[in-house]
Design an enzyme around this catalytic site. Structure first.
Site, mmCIF file in Angstrom:
data_model
loop_
_atom_site.group_PDB
_atom_site.id
_atom_site.type_symbol
_atom_site.label_atom_id
_atom_site.label_comp_id
_atom_site.label_asym_id
_atom_site.label_seq_id
_atom_site.Cartn_x
_atom_site.Cartn_y
_atom_site.Cartn_z
ATOM 1 N N GLY A 63 11.003 2.204 9.772
ATOM 2 C CA GLY A 63 12.311 2.278 10.411
ATOM 3 C C GLY A 63 12.694 0.998 11.127
ATOM 4 O O GLY A 63 13.845 0.551 11.042
ATOM 5 N N LEU A 64 11.738 0.389 11.812
ATOM 6 C CA LEU A 64 12.039 -0.823 12.581
ATOM 7 C C LEU A 64 12.192 -2.046 11.678
ATOM 8 O O LEU A 64 13.037 -2.909 11.932
ATOM 9 C CB LEU A 64 10.958 -1.065 13.631
ATOM 10 C CG LEU A 64 10.845 0.032 14.695
ATOM 11 C CD1 LEU A 64 9.771 -0.318 15.713
ATOM 12 C CD2 LEU A 64 12.185 0.258 15.407
ATOM 13 N N ALA A 107 11.002 5.698 14.841
ATOM 14 C CA ALA A 107 10.800 4.327 15.324
ATOM 15 C C ALA A 107 9.410 3.824 14.969
ATOM 16 O O ALA A 107 8.712 3.226 15.790
ATOM 17 C CB ALA A 107 11.027 4.272 16.836
ATOM 18 N N LYS A 143 9.766 -7.040 2.394
ATOM 19 C CA LYS A 143 9.451 -8.358 2.954
ATOM 20 C C LYS A 143 10.416 -9.419 2.429
ATOM 21 O O LYS A 143 10.737 -10.385 3.129
ATOM 22 C CB LYS A 143 8.005 -8.756 2.641
ATOM 23 C CG LYS A 143 6.965 -7.799 3.168
ATOM 24 C CD LYS A 143 7.199 -7.400 4.609
ATOM 25 C CE LYS A 143 6.420 -6.162 4.990
ATOM 26 N NZ LYS A 143 6.989 -4.892 4.505
ATOM 27 N N LEU A 186 -2.001 2.388 4.556
ATOM 28 C CA LEU A 186 -1.819 0.946 4.474
ATOM 29 C C LEU A 186 -2.317 0.446 3.124
ATOM 30 O O LEU A 186 -3.386 0.866 2.653
ATOM 31 C CB LEU A 186 -2.598 0.245 5.592
ATOM 32 C CG LEU A 186 -2.172 0.581 7.027
ATOM 33 C CD1 LEU A 186 -3.195 0.050 8.024
ATOM 34 C CD2 LEU A 186 -0.791 0.006 7.316
ATOM 35 N N CYS A 236 4.242 0.179 -3.280
ATOM 36 C CA CYS A 236 4.176 -1.073 -2.528
ATOM 37 C C CYS A 236 4.952 -2.201 -3.203
ATOM 38 O O CYS A 236 5.817 -2.822 -2.595
ATOM 39 C CB CYS A 236 2.720 -1.484 -2.330
ATOM 40 S SG CYS A 236 2.522 -3.015 -1.399
ATOM 41 N N HIS A 241 -4.386 -28.530 16.825
ATOM 42 C CA HIS A 241 -3.191 -28.636 17.678
ATOM 43 C C HIS A 241 -2.148 -29.480 16.959
ATOM 44 O O HIS A 241 -2.480 -30.522 16.398
ATOM 45 C CB HIS A 241 -3.560 -29.284 19.013
ATOM 46 C CG HIS A 241 -2.373 -29.560 19.884
ATOM 47 N ND1 HIS A 241 -1.769 -28.569 20.629
ATOM 48 C CD2 HIS A 241 -1.670 -30.700 20.120
ATOM 49 C CE1 HIS A 241 -0.748 -29.093 21.297
ATOM 50 N NE2 HIS A 241 -0.670 -30.393 20.998
ATOM 51 N N THR A 278 -2.907 8.062 -6.247
ATOM 52 C CA THR A 278 -1.501 8.393 -6.488
ATOM 53 C C THR A 278 -0.589 8.106 -5.308
ATOM 54 O O THR A 278 0.613 8.334 -5.385
ATOM 55 C CB THR A 278 -1.379 9.872 -6.887
ATOM 56 O OG1 THR A 278 -2.151 10.664 -5.978
ATOM 57 C CG2 THR A 278 -1.903 10.100 -8.290
#
Length: 462
Positions: free
Chosen positions: A181-182, A177, A51, A316, A42, A441, A139
């Protein structure tokens, strides 16, 4: 030879979090890591560096397409690829050094090297064997490929190679996809590459809400990505500088080829458990090569636990982190818990895509009566001001009780907005509870409230 209450094998998000939590709970803890830096896939070659490149290229996109409209006039920036990679590496360094600091702060020993488990209660690292009352296997996973596709990380690459290409390719073919990949396809499309995504299924992002899939593909196509769906890759022939991808369309079995400077193989990941010695220990595995665990993340061998990508469930980082904390608490005699029904997923393209809980398709299949509240970012003042009005928020609630069952967002800051719904679901909230909560807002979060209102009498601004 040292003796520990817990030895964690692997320092990715699951491993380092497990180690820190163990130490916080008063357990003498060590963590095994063979890389030169902590943080696992990661932090080193996955979430964090990707990122950084997504952020940098999004800034480029803003300069090219939106700055002038805001009155920011001047020469469009040019890309210094070496400097962009340097920036990415600096981000990696800041994060990995941060984990090293946390280990020192919590008095966690870093056992440098690759670990194995020669017998229950022992971990071997290099030539040294350490005693451990408990062992946590964290791992992670590695990229998986396809038959007939040989990875060289130069021309035919996984996500690891795609993060350090020597130059920006003129033509990039992405096989798969899904999320990886995206995201990386978006990076290189913004940098000027022609990007073609080849996917075996008939939709992108398998398992996602169907309405989000269609909108997402439409927006990515508008950004320049080309999609070839329902296509089975037969093989890749590569030279030192080029590659040819051969694929068959499933609808008519016709064969096609496409040339590329770089081919990114993004066909998923598989658990990385090589060299641990699990077979000799008799640890049970699934058919997919995952470590089997019970409800408390313990394997069939007492004292050996496993978490993260190495076990069943979504691959994840935050799922691994939750399991790491929960396993530490179980070992310390507490009640560790992970709510697998409230684990969000995020794709960090622009717009972002985020989801949690059930999709409409899943609920229809289960025969569960539900209602949908939806709100477009076109009705959100902040989104329109920021050239970010593409997409929508969709909340799914139980038809009878109004309890939130899931949410799906495509739009600005979706990866942050989804957590309002995660918290609501954790507390068993109804859509009305979100609808009656005052939202500042102008913010993107108002779109979430409007979608919740749409589950009832109707949104205000649509």
């Amino acid at each position: 030879m040292a003796s520990y209450d817990v030895i964690v094998i692997g320092s990715g998000p699951g491993g380092y979090v497990a180690a820190i939590r163990c130490a916080q709970l008063g357990l003498k803890t060590a963590c095994v890591e063979g890389r030169e830096t902590l943080g696992g896939t990661c932090l080193n070659v996955g979430c964090i560096p990707s990122k950084a490149l997504l952020h940098a290229t999004h800034m480029l996109h803003e300069a090219e397409h939106n700055f002038a409209a805001m009155g920011l006039k001047g020469k469009t920036p040019t890309v210094d690829w070496k400097q962009m990679l340097s920036y990415k590496d600096e981000v990696i360094g800041q994060n990995t050094k941060g984990i090293e600091f946390l280990f020192k702060k919590n008095k966690i020993d870093w056992l440098k090297g690759w670990g194995s488990i020669p017998e229950v209660g022992k971990v071997k690292v290099g030539d040294e064997i350490h005693d451990a009352n408990n062992i946590i296997v964290a791992t992670g996973s590695q990229s998986s490929s396809l038959p007939g596709v040989e990875i060289d990380e130069k021309v035919v690459v996984t996500s690891t190679g795609a993060l350090e290409l020597g130059k920006i390719p003129k033509k990039l073919v992405v096989i798969g996809a899904g999320v990886i990949g995206l995201e990386l396809g978006s990076v290189y499309a913004r940098l000027g590459a022609e990007v073609q995504v080849i996917e075996f299924l008939d939709t992108i992002t398998p398992g996602m809400d169907a309405e989000v899939q269609k909108t997402f593909q439409k927006l990515l196509t508008k950004q320049g990505l080309k999609f070839t769906l329902g296509a089975a890759v037969q093989g890749v022939e590569a030279s030192k500088t080029k590659a040819t991808v051969t694929y068959k369309l499933r609808k008519d079995d016709s064969e096609h080829t496409v040339d590329a400077d770089t081919v990114l193989v993004a066909t998923g990941r598989k658990p990385y458990v090589d060299g641990l010695g699990l077979d000799a220990l008799g640890i049970e595995m699934t058919e997919r090569g995952q470590i089997k665990t019970d409800a408390h993340w313990q394997t069939n061998v007492k004292g050996i636990y496993a978490i993260g990508d190495a076990i069943v469930g979504p691959m994840l980082a935050h799922k691994a982190e939750d399991e790491g904390m929960a396993t530490a608490e179980v070992i310390a005699g507490k009640a560790g818990h992970v709510n697998y029904g409230v684990i969000p997923g995020v794709i960090y393209t622009h717009p972002e895509v985020a989801s949690v809980g059930k999709t409409e398709e899943e609920l229809k299949k289960d025969g569960h009566a539900y209602k949908v509240g939806k709100f477009s970012f076109m009705g959100n003042g902040r989104a329109k001001a920021n050239f970010a009005a593409d997409g929508f928020v969709k909340i799914i609630a139980d038809k009878a009780t109004d309890r939130i069952l899931g949410a799906h967002i495509i739009g600005p800051m979706a990866g942050d907005l989804i957590h309002e719904i995660c918290v609501a679901m954790e507390f068993g909230a109804a859509a009305q509870d979100v609808a009656l909560t005052c939202h500042a807002h102008p913010t993107y979060s108002e779109a979430v409230r409007e979608a919740a209102l749409a589950c009832g009498d109707g949104a205000i601004h649509m």
